[in-house]
Motif scaffolding. Structure first.
Motif, PDB file in Angstrom:
ATOM      1  N   ALA A  84       4.730  -0.150  -6.920  1.00  0.00           N
ATOM      2  CA  ALA A  84       3.340  -0.317  -6.464  1.00  0.00           C
ATOM      3  C   ALA A  84       2.437  -0.683  -7.638  1.00  0.00           C
ATOM      4  CB  ALA A  84       2.852   0.945  -5.773  1.00  0.00           C
ATOM      5  N   GLU A  85       2.597   0.012  -8.740  1.00  0.00           N
ATOM      6  CA  GLU A  85       1.790  -0.283  -9.926  1.00  0.00           C
ATOM      7  C   GLU A  85       2.132  -1.671 -10.467  1.00  0.00           C
ATOM      8  OE1 GLU A  85       1.375   1.243 -14.498  1.00  0.00           O
ATOM      9  OE2 GLU A  85       1.920   2.719 -12.981  1.00  0.00           O
ATOM     10  N   GLN A  86       3.409  -1.999 -10.528  1.00  0.00           N
ATOM     11  CA  GLN A  86       3.836  -3.313 -11.028  1.00  0.00           C
ATOM     12  C   GLN A  86       3.356  -4.448 -10.133  1.00  0.00           C
ATOM     13  OE1 GLN A  86       5.556  -4.226 -13.867  1.00  0.00           O
ATOM     14  NE2 GLN A  86       5.279  -2.112 -14.532  1.00  0.00           N
ATOM     15  N   SER A  87       3.148  -4.149  -8.855  1.00  0.00           N
ATOM     16  CA  SER A  87       2.727  -5.175  -7.898  1.00  0.00           C
ATOM     17  C   SER A  87       1.221  -5.251  -7.734  1.00  0.00           C
ATOM     18  CB  SER A  87       3.361  -4.899  -6.525  1.00  0.00           C
ATOM     19  OG  SER A  87       4.759  -4.878  -6.627  1.00  0.00           O
ATOM     20  N   GLY A  88       0.501  -4.307  -8.309  1.00  0.00           N
ATOM     21  CA  GLY A  88      -0.948  -4.297  -8.156  1.00  0.00           C
ATOM     22  C   GLY A  88      -1.399  -3.709  -6.832  1.00  0.00           C
ATOM     23  N   LEU A  89      -0.575  -2.876  -6.239  1.00  0.00           N
ATOM     24  CA  LEU A  89      -0.913  -2.215  -4.970  1.00  0.00           C
ATOM     25  C   LEU A  89      -1.596  -0.885  -5.249  1.00  0.00           C
ATOM     26  CD1 LEU A  89       2.463  -2.790  -3.119  1.00  0.00           C
ATOM     27  CD2 LEU A  89       0.269  -3.744  -2.423  1.00  0.00           C
TER      28      LEU A  89
END
Length: 141
Positions: A84-89
């Motif tokens: 989620a953090e890596q995807s910008g979510l």
């Protein structure tokens, strides 16, 4: 989602070439030298998808987006939300299209303002394999 796996053995046989080598001249004796490839033989869809996730078989065999979807399912199932953090979510999601679209935006994998989903899936899988989502085991232990 139904996953379609072409016959992996046929896929590898088309790409792996055996070389004929003469080892003795009188009489002529030949052997076939193969490149030492062990063909993956997944027992079920889950095994095949895990092999695709870790790049033991090419992700395009089942499909890049489908492989990323399986990885997303597994990460959510295990409560591993580093993606989620890596995807910008803002938080975890079960929607692979949403995750890959955010991932594409964050990694600048856009074409004419639209996310390049296959490319985003490839980068998503690569990020997992580089450990950017945290330490995750793809087995029930």
């Amino acid at each position: 989602i139904m996953y379609h796996f072409p016959d992996l053995k046929q896929w590898y046989q088309r790409r792996v070439r055996a070389n004929k080598v003469r080892i003795f001249t009188a009489p002529s004796i030949y052997i076939y030298d193969t490149p030492g490839v062990n063909l993956p033989n997944p027992e079920n869809v889950h095994s095949a998808m895990k092999l695709a996730v870790i790049a033991a078989i090419p992700a395009h065999v089942p499909g890049q987006v489908e492989t990323a979807d399986y990885l997303l399912y597994w990460l959510n199932r295990k409560g591993e939300h580093g993606y989620a953090e890596q995807s910008g979510l803002a938080g975890p999601s079960n929607n692979v299209v949403e995750v890959l679209a955010h991932f594409a935006r964050k990694k600048d994998l856009m074409k004419k303002g639209r996310p390049r989903m296959k490319t985003a899936a490839e980068h998503f899988l690569r990020a997992f394999n580089l450990g950017l989502f945290g330490k995750v085991i793809l087995e029930d232990v």
